[in-house]
Motif scaffolding. Structure first.
Motif, mmCIF file in Angstrom:
data_model
loop_
_atom_site.group_PDB
_atom_site.id
_atom_site.type_symbol
_atom_site.label_atom_id
_atom_site.label_comp_id
_atom_site.label_asym_id
_atom_site.label_seq_id
_atom_site.Cartn_x
_atom_site.Cartn_y
_atom_site.Cartn_z
ATOM 1 N N LEU A 194 -39.514 -19.031 -15.203
ATOM 2 C CA LEU A 194 -40.150 -19.331 -16.482
ATOM 3 C C LEU A 194 -39.206 -20.123 -17.370
ATOM 4 O O LEU A 194 -39.592 -21.101 -18.007
ATOM 5 C CB LEU A 194 -40.550 -18.027 -17.176
ATOM 6 N N ARG A 251 -38.964 -23.657 -16.338
ATOM 7 C CA ARG A 251 -40.126 -24.413 -16.793
ATOM 8 C C ARG A 251 -40.011 -24.738 -18.277
ATOM 9 O O ARG A 251 -40.277 -25.856 -18.709
ATOM 10 C CB ARG A 251 -41.384 -23.611 -16.515
ATOM 11 N N LEU A 284 -37.580 -27.463 -18.764
ATOM 12 C CA LEU A 284 -38.131 -28.754 -18.342
ATOM 13 C C LEU A 284 -39.106 -29.300 -19.379
ATOM 14 O O LEU A 284 -39.115 -30.499 -19.663
ATOM 15 C CB LEU A 284 -38.824 -28.610 -16.988
ATOM 16 N N ARG A 289 -38.372 -15.117 -28.644
ATOM 17 C CA ARG A 289 -38.731 -14.162 -27.616
ATOM 18 C C ARG A 289 -38.233 -14.586 -26.250
ATOM 19 O O ARG A 289 -38.200 -15.766 -25.946
ATOM 20 C CB ARG A 289 -40.258 -14.011 -27.571
ATOM 21 N N ALA A 342 -39.225 -31.081 -10.274
ATOM 22 C CA ALA A 342 -39.427 -30.865 -11.707
ATOM 23 C C ALA A 342 -40.912 -30.826 -12.027
ATOM 24 O O ALA A 342 -41.399 -29.937 -12.732
ATOM 25 C CB ALA A 342 -38.727 -31.959 -12.505
ATOM 26 N N ILE A 384 -42.512 -27.621 -10.829
ATOM 27 C CA ILE A 384 -42.288 -26.461 -11.696
ATOM 28 C C ILE A 384 -43.101 -26.576 -12.976
ATOM 29 O O ILE A 384 -43.671 -25.598 -13.457
ATOM 30 C CB ILE A 384 -40.792 -26.318 -12.028
ATOM 31 N N LEU A 385 -43.152 -27.794 -13.498
ATOM 32 C CA LEU A 385 -43.893 -27.983 -14.737
ATOM 33 C C LEU A 385 -45.360 -27.608 -14.576
ATOM 34 O O LEU A 385 -45.956 -26.948 -15.409
ATOM 35 C CB LEU A 385 -43.804 -29.447 -15.187
ATOM 36 N N PRO A 408 -44.451 -20.594 -13.724
ATOM 37 C CA PRO A 408 -45.029 -19.437 -14.417
ATOM 38 C C PRO A 408 -45.240 -19.721 -15.895
ATOM 39 O O PRO A 408 -44.513 -20.491 -16.497
ATOM 40 C CB PRO A 408 -43.967 -18.343 -14.232
ATOM 41 N N ARG A 409 -46.255 -19.120 -16.439
ATOM 42 C CA ARG A 409 -46.538 -19.280 -17.856
ATOM 43 C C ARG A 409 -46.054 -18.041 -18.612
ATOM 44 O O ARG A 409 -45.934 -16.977 -18.027
ATOM 45 C CB ARG A 409 -48.050 -19.428 -18.097
ATOM 46 N N ALA A 410 -45.862 -18.200 -19.896
ATOM 47 C CA ALA A 410 -45.434 -17.056 -20.691
ATOM 48 C C ALA A 410 -46.626 -16.209 -21.085
ATOM 49 O O ALA A 410 -46.989 -16.123 -22.231
ATOM 50 C CB ALA A 410 -44.710 -17.558 -21.939
ATOM 51 N N ASN A 411 -47.209 -15.598 -20.117
ATOM 52 C CA ASN A 411 -48.369 -14.769 -20.462
ATOM 53 C C ASN A 411 -47.903 -13.405 -20.963
ATOM 54 O O ASN A 411 -46.757 -13.045 -20.874
ATOM 55 C CB ASN A 411 -49.288 -14.602 -19.258
ATOM 56 N N GLU A 416 -44.818 -4.724 -30.394
ATOM 57 C CA GLU A 416 -43.670 -5.380 -29.781
ATOM 58 C C GLU A 416 -42.408 -4.600 -30.130
ATOM 59 O O GLU A 416 -42.117 -4.376 -31.302
ATOM 60 C CB GLU A 416 -43.549 -6.794 -30.318
ATOM 61 N N TRP A 456 -38.303 -4.384 -29.518
ATOM 62 C CA TRP A 456 -37.084 -5.028 -29.029
ATOM 63 C C TRP A 456 -36.010 -3.983 -28.851
ATOM 64 O O TRP A 456 -35.721 -3.225 -29.779
ATOM 65 C CB TRP A 456 -36.596 -6.080 -30.023
ATOM 66 N N MET A 508 -38.999 -5.252 -24.914
ATOM 67 C CA MET A 508 -38.258 -6.435 -24.465
ATOM 68 C C MET A 508 -36.762 -6.225 -24.646
ATOM 69 O O MET A 508 -36.323 -5.754 -25.693
ATOM 70 C CB MET A 508 -38.668 -7.652 -25.274
ATOM 71 N N SER A 509 -36.015 -6.626 -23.633
ATOM 72 C CA SER A 509 -34.567 -6.457 -23.680
ATOM 73 C C SER A 509 -33.948 -7.663 -24.363
ATOM 74 O O SER A 509 -34.180 -8.787 -23.959
ATOM 75 C CB SER A 509 -34.077 -6.354 -22.246
ATOM 76 N N MET A 510 -33.147 -7.432 -25.390
ATOM 77 C CA MET A 510 -32.543 -8.532 -26.149
ATOM 78 C C MET A 510 -31.034 -8.402 -26.201
ATOM 79 O O MET A 510 -30.530 -7.329 -26.471
ATOM 80 C CB MET A 510 -33.015 -8.480 -27.601
ATOM 81 N N MET A 568 -41.362 -13.670 -38.112
ATOM 82 C CA MET A 568 -42.035 -13.159 -36.935
ATOM 83 C C MET A 568 -41.213 -12.054 -36.287
ATOM 84 O O MET A 568 -40.702 -12.232 -35.189
ATOM 85 C CB MET A 568 -42.269 -14.246 -35.893
ATOM 86 N N PRO A 590 -40.283 -8.270 -34.620
ATOM 87 C CA PRO A 590 -40.981 -7.331 -33.739
ATOM 88 C C PRO A 590 -41.530 -6.180 -34.576
ATOM 89 O O PRO A 590 -41.202 -6.058 -35.750
ATOM 90 C CB PRO A 590 -39.859 -6.844 -32.826
#
Lengths: 289, 295, 465
Positions: free
Chosen positions: A75, A78, A81, A231, C16, C19-20, C24-27, C41, C43, C76-78, C93, C95
């Motif tokens: 991810l 991407r 890129l 995030r 490239a 991958i683009l 994977p998308r940030a779902n 959310e 953190w 989420m691990s930060m 914005m 958490p």
């Protein structure tokens, strides 16, 4: 047989070769260590005395990096890129437009504006870091779309020209003979037409240099993403590497190095392939002032 | 003076082409700079509205012992890293300019370190500089010198960071390489006819011809060296005892860790002033040693 | 060569593009049946096994209370969680829940960056009686509750019983008992001296091979050392820093003493083993590798020992860390705080999760997973008897002790802490060149100045409102 202009006496060549070997070794040794660590098993990483070659060799580390649950390497690749593509196109296109204005059109105040633009290269990022943050927050609240916590603060400014690239391209454009533009103007070509159809195609090497430089800068940029991205799903590679480092111990060194190798590898290949363009491109832009 | 139609048409055309930069300049540079100046005169925590306090931040800075220390650290580091960097990168460029077999391989090898992301480089060098098991001390040990605790000793931490910066000179080397390729061959040939050896050719042909490039790199280096942030942030947290606490790092801490944005902005303005002064000095000195071809 | 370059470039570009387009998308990765829920959310700072622990609790919540009340928590691990949270709050914005370090609770509260929680806590039945006083007080500022604890700690003395026995002769010769730990700080110094071993290398230089005790190893709580000398560095009633208090100076002298006796070089070299960040959680950890015989640590150390070197499981014990003054059961209590940032979108739901974590059964499960003591006043027998740390009783007692200290109650504590840390580093590495009294005088001057300007800023801010 004498090669024109360049000294080719064997002793000099040999001396240069030895010096290069030493320099190369100095540069490469740490890198070798990096790769070697990336292949070490978890409990052998901090072994003293340290060993040069990993034993056992764990190619598995690379798989662990790509499939790690706390980090999302594909991810991030991407994301990087996407940002890189947007920034490279943005910088190249907008800087060439502006450089054209500075180089090929005579107008009053051109010199002053050019000097001003050069001066902006001197502004350290920290001066504008905080206000920019505030401005992006304001834009986010009032423009109907999010800015902070997205890629926008990273690539949108790129579409307004980068001083360094403008400078490089302007130097190059200046070397293109005026007669070409004149001839085109006489033929009724518009300024835009001259730019798009004559100057740009001639500037392939310089444009490649700008594109490559920008790409490499974006690939490595850490402070920008650190400040603007919020995030983990948005992280770029440079920022995401931090995920392999823990704050109070527990850094997986071998995984961190493996991730680093994955991040560097494409750029190394890119450079190796593009070096001549790179060097020649800079040379033709003429750093002569 | 009468403006001809062509001239005013040209002016508009010029402006049109310049428009992206002009807009960007106003929004992303002029406006932030103005805001930054205003913030430097305020107490601003980013979470609450700024409160105007006049010059109080600047007054506080003058009395802030830590401010003077980070300034000293940054300038000391610059004094070490700048000359060393320029010399090393020029030397490497000269070497890489020689027609030896495998030239492109060597060029890539020298350039690779500058591509390593700072966090990986920081992790790597944390190791290399480790007193007991680091590579640097191992090598020193082989020639009988007991290596110091590079990152744990206040005396050696700045040289350690300067050494680390030498590893990633690849960028500068490329620019020098480009400059070297521009030196007209005729000059070398003429020098050889006069019986010059390698050193004299370097001193009297190469150096003057690439002096603009050196100047360019010098200015870029001055601008950059005060902004060093990544390495100490990731490696020493400014220690030991603030010995490697640099200007931009303290700025970042004041702004984003202690949320004293006004204070941080005041620091940023002082940084700008220093950069201007140093660059100005470089420009002034350039009259004596920078030689422009054909101008 | 040209052709090769072309092929390689083409391959790169294709990769490239691949991958683009197909990357994977940030779902949100929210399970389908929970899409309608309120997403909270969260953190957190942890990685590794501690992250796994909290993730389990999060899953438990999502499956029980979450399912009932239609709340779905995403953890989420930060890294650098303090700065990231501050910038997120400043950026509008944040958490919904932030898992922060204990030493920033007051800073965030003073900046008005987090929500007061006392009302929601009272509604959930969480009051002063629910907590051990040291943790409850540390979560308050100006009379408001700003945080609750996720996992706490209490520091004590860990000592290697096997090495004690192996060195029984040496200890007895020094007039010390190998069957019990030191009970005063002065005794600790004597035990440490008796347990140091040196080696001489081929150059004739003396190196520290095994250390009895070193304040800098690991030195996580070194800035809290003054409490074992009878005072903290901040005086609550007067509202001022007291670095120049003779007890604080004595604490610094004690720390510096180790460097002076053993040689600053030797100490630096010895601690550099684990100064590489990350050396802590490996078999090369100084205590686990048997390089240091005694150290000051929290209860979680038992977990690390068990995972990294299980054969050492019966070779160690824990006891209250001895004091220099006539006080019993002195300890410092760090903790991990859960706070709700200002501007969080789902405050009530966020607190539902925080309240869940603070339920006795859930808290005990989490603290067992993290191998820590509990912040709650009530502790079950099961917790005490089935805890991974066999000495958990020691830590529980310490956390209840009247001499348990939390972080100093000052909004600029973080800045003071890092300045103090730097000063101590200076004393340790500079050796005799620096005098503790001088260093402390300078430090107090600096921090008081910063405190004064902070107070002034607050005054002006109040006037303008």
């Amino acid at each position: 047989m004498r090669v024109a202009g360049r000294k080719t006496s064997p002793t000099n060549i040999a001396a240069a070769y030895v010096a290069l070997l030493i320099a190369g070794a100095a540069m490469l040794l740490p890198f070798f260590w990096l790769v070697s660590t990336s292949l070490k098993a978890d409990d052998r990483v901090l072994q003293t005395p340290p060993r040069w070659l990993p034993d056992p060799v764990r190619l598995d580390n690379y798989r662990r990096v790509m499939q790690s649950p706390t980090s999302n390497f594909p991810l991030w690749t991407r994301n990087t890129l996407i940002v890189a593509a947007l920034e490279v196109v943005g910088v190249t296109f907008s800087s060439s437009l502006v450089a054209y204005g500075f180089a090929r059109i005579r107008f009053r105040g051109r010199g002053v504006l050019f000097a001003l633009m050069l001066g902006t290269m001197m502004i350290p990022f920290p001066v504008v870091m905080v206000p920019l943050y505030r401005i992006f927050r304001f834009l986010g609240d009032h423009s109907g779309m999010a800015w902070l916590g997205t890629f926008r603060p990273l690539w949108v400014p790129a579409w307004f020209g980068s001083a360094f690239s403008i400078f490089l391209l302007r130097q190059f454009f200046v070397t293109i003979p005026d007669e070409l533009s004149e001839a085109a103007r006489i033929d009724g070509c518009s300024e835009w037409g001259i730019y798009w159809r004559i100057i740009l195609p001639l500037s392939r090497p310089a444009l490649s240099v700008v594109a490559l430089f920008t790409f490499m800068y974006v690939w490595r940029d850490f402070l920008g993403p650190l400040v603007y991205l919020q995030r983990p799903t948005q992280y770029t590679l440079a920022l995401g590497l931090q995920a392999f480092q823990s704050q109070n111990g527990g850094t997986s060194w071998n995984l961190l190095m493996a991730a680093a190798v994955l991040v560097i590898a494409p750029v190394i290949v890119l450079f190796f392939v593009a070096q001549r363009t790179f060097i020649e491109g800079i040379a033709t832009t003429g750093m002569k002032g | 003076m009468l403006r001809t139609r062509a001239q005013s048409g040209d002016f508009l055309k010029g402006l049109a082409f310049l428009s992206p930069w002009l807009i960007g300049f106003c929004v992303f540079l002029l406006l932030p700079i103005g805001l930054s100046l205003y913030y430097s005169l305020c107490d601003y925590s980013l979470l609450q509205p700024p409160i105007f306090r006049g010059l109080s931040n600047y007054r506080q800075l003058v009395h802030d012992r830590l401010f003077w220390q980070v300034l000293k650290n940054s300038l000391l580091y610059a004094a070490m890293a700048l000359p060393a960097g320029l010399v090393v990168s020029l030397a490497l460029a000269l070497l890489l300019n020689q027609k030896v077999p495998g030239q492109s391989v060597f060029r890539t090898i020298i350039f690779i370190p500058s591509l390593v992301p700072t966090i990986a480089a920081a992790a790597l060098w944390l190791w290399l500089l480790n007193q007991k098991s680091g590579l640097i001390n191992l090598l020193l040990g082989m020639i009988g010198i007991p290596g110091p605790g590079w990152l744990t000793s206040p005396r050696w931490v700045l040289p350690a960071l300067a050494l680390m910066s030498l590893w990633s000179v690849g960028n500068t080397v490329i620019i020098y390489l480009a400059g070297l390729q521009d030196v007209p061959r005729e000059l070398y040939e003429a020098a050889e006819l006069d019986g010059a050896n390698a050193w004299r050719k370097f001193r009297h042909v190469t150096l003057p011809m690439i002096s603009p490039v050196i100047f360019f790199n010098l200015v870029i280096a001055i601008i950059g060296v005060l902004q060093v942030f990544d390495a100490p942030y990731l490696m020493t947290a400014g220690g030991p005892n603030h010995a490697s606490y640099f200007f931009t790092y303290y700025l970042y801490d004041c702004g984003f860790t202690y949320l004293k944005m006004g204070y941080a902005s005041a620091m940023a303005w002082i940084q700008l002033l220093i950069v201007l002064v140093l660059t100005g000095l470089a420009f002034l000195s350039s009259r004596w040693w920078v030689f422009y071809q054909g101008k | 060569m040209k052709l090769l370059s072309r092929i390689i470039s083409a391959v790169l570009v294709l990769c490239a593009l691949g991958i683009l387009v197909f990357g994977p998308r940030a779902n949100q990765s929210i399970p389908a049946d929970r899409r309608g829920d309120v997403v909270v959310e969260y953190w957190e700072k942890w990685v590794g096994p501690e992250a796994d622990g909290i993730q389990q609790i999060v899953s438990d919540f999502n499956d029980t209370v979450g399912r009932q009340k239609h709340i779905y928590v995403q953890c989420m691990s930060m890294s650098n969680i303090t700065q990231k949270t501050l910038t997120a709050i400043a950026g509008g914005m944040p958490p919904d829940v932030a898992g922060l370090w204990h030493d920033v609770v007051l800073q965030f509260a003073a900046l008005d960056a987090v929500e007061p929680l006392e009302k929601m806590a009272a509604d959930h039945g969480i009051t002063a009686d629910s907590y051990k006083p040291v943790y409850w007080n540390a979560c308050h500022y100006n009379g408001h509750l700003y945080a609750l604890v996720s996992t706490p700690g209490a520091v004590a003395l860990f000592y290697n019983t096997r090495l004690f026995h192996e060195n029984a002769d040496k200890l007895r010769r020094a007039g010390l008992d190998p069957d019990r730990p030191p009970r005063t700080l002065e005794e600790l110094d004597r035990y440490a001296a008796a347990l140091n071993t040196f080696v001489v290398d081929s150059h004739g230089r003396r190196h520290l091979d095994q250390a009895g005790y070193l304040p800098m190893e690991p030195g996580w709580y070194i800035t809290n050392t003054p409490i074992w000398f009878g005072t903290d560095v901040w005086e609550e009633n007067a509202g001022r820093f007291v670095f120049t208090d003779p007890r604080v100076v004595r604490a610094c002298q004690w720390i510096q003493g180790y460097s002076l006796r053993l040689g600053a070089e030797a100490v630096n070299e010895f601690t550099s083993q684990s100064d590489i960040k990350g050396g802590f959680a490996t078999p090369q950890n100084a205590f686990i590798a048997g390089k240091v015989v005694m150290e000051q640590q929290g209860p979680w150390m038992a977990n690390y020992i068990h995972h990294l070197r299980p054969q050492m499981d019966h070779d160690w014990a824990a006891a209250p860390f001895p004091s220099a003054v006539a006080q019993q059961d002195v300890t410092f209590c760090p903790f991990d705080a859960l706070m709700i940032p200002k501007g969080a979108k789902h405050k009530r739901e966020a607190f539902e999760f925080i309240a869940y974590v603070n339920r006795q059964d859930v808290m005990e499960k989490l603290c067992k997973l993290h191998c820590k003591n509990s912040p709650l006043a009530r502790v079950s027998d099961d917790f005490l008897h089935h805890h991974p740390n066999p000495y958990i009783g020691v830590f529980e007692e310490l956390a209840r002790s009247p001499n348990a200290h939390g972080p100093i109650q000052c909004p600029i504590a973080q800045e003071a802490g890092s300045q103090f840390q730097a000063a101590i580093q200076g004393l340790v590495s500079a050796g005799r060149a620096m005098q503790p009294a001088e260093a402390m005088a300078l430090l107090e001057q600096d921090m008081q100045a910063k405190w004064e300007s902070y107070l002034q800023e607050q005054r002006i801010r109040r006037e303008k409102q």
